[in-house]
Enzyme design. Structure first.
Site, PDB file in Angstrom:
ATOM      1  N   SER A  95       0.842  -1.311   0.164  1.00 56.55           N
ATOM      2  CA  SER A  95       0.066  -0.008   0.093  1.00 56.55           C
ATOM      3  C   SER A  95       0.820   1.127  -0.015  1.00 56.55           C
ATOM      4  CB  SER A  95      -0.797  -0.102   1.227  1.00 56.55           C
ATOM      5  OG  SER A  95      -1.970   0.838   0.949  1.00 56.55           O
ATOM      6  N   ASP A 108      -9.226  -5.180  -4.106  1.00 51.07           N
ATOM      7  CA  ASP A 108      -8.946  -4.017  -3.456  1.00 51.07           C
ATOM      8  C   ASP A 108      -9.662  -2.521  -3.842  1.00 51.07           C
ATOM      9  OD1 ASP A 108      -7.771  -2.246  -1.922  1.00 51.07           O
ATOM     10  OD2 ASP A 108      -5.575  -3.004  -2.569  1.00 51.07           O
ATOM     11  N   HIS A 165      -7.507  -5.470   0.133  1.00 57.17           N
ATOM     12  CA  HIS A 165      -6.390  -4.711   0.386  1.00 57.17           C
ATOM     13  C   HIS A 165      -5.273  -5.500   1.013  1.00 57.17           C
ATOM     14  CE1 HIS A 165      -4.183  -0.972   0.306  1.00 57.17           C
ATOM     15  NE2 HIS A 165      -4.285  -0.816   1.807  1.00 57.17           N
TER      16      HIS A 165
HETATM   17  C1  LIG Z   1      -5.597   5.281  -1.015  1.00 52.52           C
HETATM   18  S1  LIG Z   1      -4.580   4.094  -0.194  1.00 52.52           S
HETATM   19  C2  LIG Z   1      -3.698   4.382   1.009  1.00 52.52           C
HETATM   20  C3  LIG Z   1      -2.548   3.583   1.634  1.00 52.52           C
HETATM   21  C4  LIG Z   1      -3.343   3.045   2.655  1.00 52.52           C
HETATM   22  N1  LIG Z   1      -3.796   3.813   3.583  1.00 52.52           N
HETATM   23  C5  LIG Z   1      -5.100   3.750   4.031  1.00 52.52           C
HETATM   24  O1  LIG Z   1      -5.919   2.788   3.831  1.00 52.52           O
HETATM   25  C6  LIG Z   1      -2.277   1.874   3.188  1.00 52.52           C
HETATM   26  O2  LIG Z   1      -1.351   1.996   3.334  1.00 52.52           O
HETATM   27  N2  LIG Z   1      -2.996   0.931   3.952  1.00 52.52           N
HETATM   28  C7  LIG Z   1      -2.093   0.106   4.835  1.00 52.52           C
HETATM   29  C8  LIG Z   1      -3.271  -0.270   6.074  1.00 52.52           C
HETATM   30  C9  LIG Z   1      -3.007   0.586   6.921  1.00 52.52           C
HETATM   31  C10 LIG Z   1      -3.244   1.826   6.943  1.00 52.52           C
HETATM   32  C11 LIG Z   1      -3.306   2.661   7.888  1.00 52.52           C
HETATM   33  C12 LIG Z   1      -3.016   1.973   9.243  1.00 52.52           C
HETATM   34  C13 LIG Z   1      -2.875   0.620   9.217  1.00 52.52           C
HETATM   35  C14 LIG Z   1      -2.839   0.071   8.161  1.00 52.52           C
HETATM   36  C15 LIG Z   1      -1.717  -1.272   4.379  1.00 52.52           C
HETATM   37  O3  LIG Z   1      -2.382  -1.945   3.657  1.00 52.52           O
HETATM   38  O4  LIG Z   1      -0.646  -1.735   4.928  1.00 52.52           O
END
Ligand SMILES: CSCC[C@H](NC=O)C(=O)N[C@@H](Cc1ccccc1)C(=O)O
Length: 719
Positions: free
Chosen positions: A576, A664, A696
Site C-alpha cells: 500500500s 482491493d 487490500h
Molecule cells: C488510498 S490507499 C492509501 C494507503 C493505505 N492507507 C489507508 O488505507 C495503506 O497504506 N494501507 C495500509 C493499511 C493501514 C493503513 C493505515 C493504518 C494501518 C494499516 C496497508 O495496507 O498496509
C-alpha cells in the site's frame, strides 16, 4: 550466497504462520477470588486453506493478599465456526451470541442466542423476523449491548430498504399465494424502477454496508424494534445504552454528500448522539465538524467518554480524550493532542480506535492501549486530571494490548518480534505506583523465534524541513551472525502502509520469517508514523515521496553502517503506502536496491483519485486540502503525479514482484498493473500475481502463503 532451500522456507512458514492471533479476551468473576478468562483466537489452517477460530478458557485465582494465586489451564480449546459476536451480560450470568448459519438451501441466516450457565435459553432467528438486513459484526460500527436489566439487546444492522422491482414485474399482479411468509413480504413496500440505483457503501472491507441502524431485541417478546427519531443521513454504530436504559448513545457518521471509505480512516465526520427512546428525540453530545468515536459510560454513569480528532487532514491522527458530564452536560478535553513529546514529557499522545468494552479501573481511571513510538503500550489515564501512567515498558515484550479489567485484575496480551501472542494477568496495586504490576502469563507463546534478536534504533532525518523530528527503525537480525564479521548478510528494508500507521515491536510475521531464513530486516517507522506526536504526522503530507523516502534510505544506511549487512544485497518491500515507498526507493536509488517486492502499491496518486474509496487521501498526502466538491485542476493532478513512484519509472532497474488483490477497493489493482506494464515496456524484470477474492490486505490463508513463497523465491533469485 546459498540461501536456505524452498523446502526449508515452506517449513519455516508452517511453523511461524501457525502462531494464533488473539481476536478477543474477557474476564468473568466466577466465585470469590476466582476468575475465568475466555479468549478467542484465530489461526491459519493451511490444510483447510482458511482461518479457524477457537476458544480457550483459563481459571485465575487470587490469594489472600489479593495477588495472583493459581493459573489453571483446563486444556479445553474448542473450535468455533459460526460465532460472530459474543457479549456477557452485566451480571455475568448470561451470554449473548450472534451466530451465522447456512440453511439447507445454502442461504445465510443470523440468529441471536442467549445462554445461561446450563443451556441456550433464547434463540431468535433475526433473518426470519425480516426487520432489518445483516447484523454488523465489524470493528467500526458493530456492537452487541445488554441493557442493565438484562432483558434487551442492542445491536446495529443494515436498514431494511423498500423492495425494488421492475416496471415489467408481473408476479405482483394478483394470483394466489399459499405461503404466509411470502404473503407478508408481498405487503412490504415496493419501489418500481429502483433496481439499479447505485447505493454507496462504506468502502474497503465494509462492502455491502450502506445504512446501519440501531436495533433493539426484547428477549421477553422476541420482537425487534428499530427506534424512531434517528437523525437523517447518518450511519449509526457503536451503540450503547444510557445508564437507566431509557435511551441509547451512539456514533453517527455523516452519509452526505458521499461516503469515504471508513476502514483505517479515523478522520470521517461524525458525532456522538443521544436518542431518548420514549420522547424519540435525538440530540448531539459532541461538537460538530469533528471526527469522534467510541462512547463509553463510567461505572457510576456520571461521565461519558469518547475520542475526538480533526475530520480534516491525515487519515490517522493523535486524538483527544473527551469527558462529558452526563448531568451537567459539560464537556472537557482531558487528554489533548500532543504535538511533540519531550524527554521530560515523553507521552506521545493518544492513538486509539475504540475503547475496550470494560476499560474502567474505577470511576476516575481508564485503561487503554496506544502506539508509543515503536511499541504498543497500555496506559492508565486519570480522566479528572488527564494524568497518563505507562503500565507496560519491559525490555522483552514490545507490544501490549489491554483486554479487560475486573476489580483490579487486568488481562492483557503481549508479544514481541520473536514471541507470538501471550495472555497475561496482573493485579493493579491499590496504593502507590499503579505501574508496579507483577504480570503472570496464562500460557507460553506458541511460536518463539529463538534464532532472531531485535532492537530499535532512533534516527535523525536528513531533510531540511522537519529535521527536528526523529524516527525509529526496528531491526531483526539472525542470532548466529549477529556478532560475527565473517559473512555479511542480505538486508530487506520494509516500509509500513498508511502512511500514518506504525510497525510496533510485536510479532511481525513476514519480517520474522525472512529473518529466520537468514536476512537482516529493517522495519522503518519513518516520519509521519503514528505514536511520535502530531507534529511528526503533519510533517509528511505534501512531502510524500521525499521525506518518507529519505528516512527509509537513512535507515537502510544506518543498518549497513552497523557492519553486518552486505550493501550489494539490499531488497525493499512494503504494501500500500509501503508499496508506494518500495517503488519510490527503486526509482530514486536504482543502484542501491537489487530487488523489490510490493503488495497493492500506490504508484500514481493522480490516477488513483478516481478509483479509490478514499480520494481524500490522495489529495491530503500530496499536500492539498480535500473538499467533497473539489474537481482537481491540471496543476493538482500534476502535483499528485510528481510525488508518485511513476514519475521515476525511467530510472528503475530492480526486478520487481507485484502482488495484487483483485477486489482491493482502497488501492485499485490498476495501480500495480500499470506499473508492471511500464516496467515490462522498459525491459525491467517484473512479475505480477493477482489474487482473486482478496482485497487490500491479501490475507486469505492460501493467498498469504503463496505471497510469502513468491517473495522468498523472488528475493533469493535476485540478491
Ligand atoms: C488510498 S490507499 C492509501 C494507503 C493505505 N492507507 C489507508 O488505507 C495503506 O497504506 N494501507 C495500509 C493499511 C493501514 C493503513 C493505515 C493504518 C494501518 C494499516 C496497508 O495496507 O498496509
Amino acid at each position: 550466497m546459498d540461501f536456505p532451500s524452498v523446502e526449508r522456507a515452506v517449513k519455516v512458514y508452517r511453523e511461524c504462520a501457525s502462531a494464533p492471533s488473539l481476536s478477543s479476551a474477557s474476564l468473568q468473576k466466577t466465585g470469590d477470588s476466582v476468575f475465568s478468562v475466555h479468549s478467542t483466537w484465530s489461526q491459519r489452517d493451511l490444510e483447510r486453506e482458511c482461518n479457524i477460530k477457537y476458544r480457550q478458557t483459563h481459571i485465575v485465582t487470587l490469594d489472600s493478599n489479593g495477588q495472583i494465586g493459581d493459573v489453571i489451564d483446563p486444556g479445553t480449546n474448542t473450535e468455533l465456526n459460526s460465532e460472530q459476536l459474543v457479549r456477557w451480560s452485566p451480571s455475568g450470568k448470561l451470554k449473548a451470541v450472534l451466530r451465522k448459519i447456512k440453511d439447507k438451501k445454502g442461504d445465510e441466516k443470523q440468529y441471536l442466542e442467549v445462554w445461561n450457565n446450563i443451556a441456550k435459553i433464547h434463540n431468535i432467528n433475526l433473518t426470519a423476523l425480516d426487520k432489518h438486513g445483516k447484523v454488523y459484526e465489524d470493528g467500526e460500527f458493530g456492537c452487541l449491548e445488554w441493557s442493565s436489566c438484562e432483558s434487551q439487546l442492542l445491536y446495529v444492522a443494515e436498514k431494511k430498504q423498500p423492495k425494488a422491482v421492475s416496471y415489467f414485474d408481473k408476479s405482483k399482479e394478483g394470483g394466489s399465494e399459499e405461503n404466509p411468509e411470502t404473503d407478508a413480504k408481498k405487503k412490504d413496500p415496493e419501489v418500481k424502477g429502483d433496481q439499479f440505483v447505485h447505493r454507496q457503501d462504506w468502502g474497503e472491507l465494509l462492502v455491502g454496508k450502506h445504512s446501519p441502524v440501531p436495533c433493539i431485541l426484547n428477549l421477553q417478546t422476541g420482537q425487534v424494534t428499530i427506534p424512531e427519531g434517528l437523525p437523517n443521513d447518518v450511519s449509526v454504530g457503536q451503540a450503547i445504552w444510557t445508564p437507566d436504559d431509557s435511551g441509547i448513545v451512539f456514533t453517527g457518521w455523516e452519509n452526505e454528500p458521499y461516503r469515504l471509505g471508513l476502514i483505517y480512516c479515523r478522520n470521517r465526520r461524525s458525532a456522538i448522539y443521544h436518542l431518548d427512546l420514549s420522547s424519540q428525540t435525538c440530540n448531539t453530545i459532541s461538537i460538530t465538524g469533528q471526527s469522534v468515536r467510541s462512547p463509553v459510560f463510567s461505572p457510576d454513569a456520571s461521565k461519558l467518554i469518547y475520542i475526538q480528532n480533526s475530520c480534516h487532514g491525515p487519515h490517522m491522527q493523535c486524538a483527544q480524550l473527551i469527558v462529558y458530564h452526563w448531568e451537567s452536560k459539560e464537556t472537557k478535553v482531558t487528554v489533548d493532542i500532543v504535538q511533540r513529546p519531550t524527554e521530560g514529557r515523553p507521552f506521545p499522545g493518544l492513538y486509539v480506535g475504540r475503547f475496550e468494552q470494560q476499560c474502567w479501573l474505577d470511576n476516575e481511571t481508564i485503561l487503554v492501549s496506544t502506539a508509543w513510538r515503536s511499541s504498543q503500550t497500555i496506559i492508565a489515564i486519570n480522566i479528572c486530571t488527564g494524568e497518563v501512567t505507562r503500565l507496560t515498558n519491559g525490555p522483552d515484550f514490545g507490544s501490549w494490548m489491554f483486554c479487560d479489567i475486573k476489580q483490579r485484575l487486568i488481562l492483557a496480551c503481549r508479544s514481541s518480534p520473536t514471541r507470538s501472542a501471550q495472555l497475561v494477568v496482573g493485579v493493579i496495586p491499590q496504593e502507590g505506583d499503579i505501574s508496579c504490576i507483577n504480570w503472570k502469563p496464562l500460557h507460553e507463546s506458541s511460536v518463539i523465534l529463538s534464532d532472531v534478536i531485535w532492537s530499535v534504533i532512533t534516527l535523525k532525518p536528513k531533510t531540511e524541513q522537519g529535521s527536528d523530528i526523529d524516527f525509529e527503525t526496528i531491526i531483526l537480525k539472525p542470532k548466529a551472525n549477529s556478532g560475527s564479521q565473517e559473512k555479511k548478510l542480505p538486508l530487506i528494508v520494509w516500509a509500513h502502509g498508511g502512511p500514518h500507521s506504525v510497525f510496533s515491536t510485536g510479532y511481525l510475521l513476514l519480517p520474522g520469517l525472512f529473518c529466520q531464513l537468514g536476512f537482516v530486516i529493517a522495519c522503518v517507522n519513518y516520519r509521519g508514523s503514528i505514536g511520535f506526536g502530531q507534529a511528526s504526522i503533519d510533517s509528511l503530507p505534501g512531502f510524500v515521496g521525499t521525506h518518507d523516502v529519505k528516512d527509509v534510505q537513512a535507515a537502510a544506511e544506518a543498518v549497513i553502517e552497523q557492519g553486518l549487512v552486505d550493501r550489494e544485497r539490499v531488497a525493499v518491500s512494503g504494501g500500500s503506502h509501503g508499496g508506494f515507498l518500495s517503488t519510490h526507493m527503486i526509482g530514486q536509488y536504482p543502484d542501491f536496491y537489487k530487488a523489490c517486492i510490493t503488495r497493492n502499491p500506490v504508484t500514481n496518486l493522480a490516477a488513483m483519485l478516481g478509483g479509490t474509496d478514499i480520494p481524500s487521501w490522495t489529495m491530503t498526502e500530496a499536500g492539498m486540502d480535500f473538499d467533497f466538491k473539489i474537481a482537481p485542476s491540471a496543476e493538482m493532478y500534476a502535483k499528485m503525479f510528481n510525488c508518485s513512484p511513476m514519475a521515476h519509472i525511467d530510472k528503475v532497474r530492480a526486478p520487481t514482484l507485484l502482488m495484487l488483490g483483485s477486489d482491493d477497493l482502497r488501492v485499485p489493482p490498476q495501480q500495480g498493473i500499470r506499473y508492471h506494464e511500464m516496467l515490462k515496456a522498459r525491459g525491467v524484470k517484473t512479475r505480477l500475481l493477482m489474487y482473486p477474492d482478496n482485497s487490500h490486505p491479501i490475507n486469505k490463508v492460501d493467498a498469504e502463503a503463496d505471497c510469502f513463497m513468491n517473495m522468498y523465491t523472488w528475493i533469493t533469485e535476485h540478491l
